[in-house]
Scaffold this motif. Sequence first.
Motif, PDB file in Angstrom:
ATOM      1  N   LEU A  80       0.947  -1.207   0.135  1.00 40.44           N
ATOM      2  CA  LEU A  80       0.046   0.014  -0.108  1.00 40.44           C
ATOM      3  C   LEU A  80       0.819   1.147   0.005  1.00 40.44           C
ATOM      4  O   LEU A  80       1.911   1.206   0.427  1.00 40.44           O
ATOM      5  N   ARG A  81       0.342   2.254  -0.494  1.00 41.80           N
ATOM      6  CA  ARG A  81       0.786   3.568  -0.335  1.00 41.80           C
ATOM      7  C   ARG A  81       1.085   4.024   1.145  1.00 41.80           C
ATOM      8  O   ARG A  81       0.376   3.890   2.053  1.00 41.80           O
ATOM      9  N   GLU A  84      -2.086   4.868   3.784  1.00 38.11           N
ATOM     10  CA  GLU A  84      -3.239   4.075   3.751  1.00 38.11           C
ATOM     11  C   GLU A  84      -3.054   2.964   4.743  1.00 38.11           C
ATOM     12  O   GLU A  84      -2.100   2.488   5.417  1.00 38.11           O
ATOM     13  N   ASP A  85      -4.336   2.555   5.292  1.00 34.86           N
ATOM     14  CA  ASP A  85      -4.536   1.783   6.584  1.00 34.86           C
ATOM     15  C   ASP A  85      -4.970   0.549   5.736  1.00 34.86           C
ATOM     16  O   ASP A  85      -6.254   0.477   5.389  1.00 34.86           O
ATOM     17  N   ILE A  89      -9.426  -0.865   4.237  1.00 38.98           N
ATOM     18  CA  ILE A  89      -9.596  -1.041   2.898  1.00 38.98           C
ATOM     19  C   ILE A  89     -10.353  -2.459   2.611  1.00 38.98           C
ATOM     20  O   ILE A  89      -9.847  -3.620   2.819  1.00 38.98           O
ATOM     21  N   PRO A  98       2.474  -2.300   5.500  1.00 39.75           N
ATOM     22  CA  PRO A  98       1.544  -2.042   4.427  1.00 39.75           C
ATOM     23  C   PRO A  98       1.307  -3.227   3.431  1.00 39.75           C
ATOM     24  O   PRO A  98       0.997  -2.949   2.393  1.00 39.75           O
ATOM     25  N   ARG A 114      -4.416   2.855  -4.305  1.00 41.19           N
ATOM     26  CA  ARG A 114      -4.397   2.998  -2.989  1.00 41.19           C
ATOM     27  C   ARG A 114      -2.939   2.166  -2.685  1.00 41.19           C
ATOM     28  O   ARG A 114      -2.425   1.937  -1.740  1.00 41.19           O
ATOM     29  N   THR A 115      -2.418   1.457  -3.907  1.00 43.63           N
ATOM     30  CA  THR A 115      -1.342   0.617  -3.887  1.00 43.63           C
ATOM     31  C   THR A 115      -0.057   1.187  -4.604  1.00 43.63           C
ATOM     32  O   THR A 115      -0.148   2.050  -5.282  1.00 43.63           O
TER      33      THR A 115
END
Length: 184
Positions: A80-81, A84-85, A89, A98, A114-115
């Motif tokens: 994930l970026r 981002e949690d 998601i 992540p 979001r990745t």
Amino acid sequence: MEPGTLLVAAPQLMDKNFRRTVVYVIHHRSEGTLGVVLNRPSEVAVHDVLPKWGDHATLPQSLFVGGPVEQRTAICLATLRAGEDVGAIDGVVGVRGPVGMVDLDGDPEALAPRTRGLRFFAGYSGWDAGQLAGEIERGDWLVVPALPDDVIADPDTELWSRVLRRQGPPLAYLATHPGDVKLN
């Protein structure tokens, strides 16, 4: 050992399924361990097997051979970026930090932005209770911390050597072990 750990094949491990591999551990419980080989790309395009996900796969956009078990099963890991949690998601189950495992029935258009990357695997590597511990004790595997970028590393980066080098001595010395030693 915890999920998100790497198993790096020791130079003397000659099993054709695992020679010079780096395995990312997804699950580790008393009943056994499951992971995927990070450095074995196949010739099969993700698009040919999972058409809706193909355009979102991290280059080289091919399926990676996750291991010798259930090779008709597809597994996807996402890195994930920042910010981002993974727990917030839908369709992603956290592995560590992540990195999460993706529900392939989900919507790639919602997840992909979001990745930082998505890697797809055909099959997985699995060990029954106590089996992996025995292999580690025998010296077949080196257990080291993973970085999120390991999951989406370019297959041309020599991941096996790179992971060993960053461990520092004495493990770093193994990174220069010749790949194919011919005995007379």
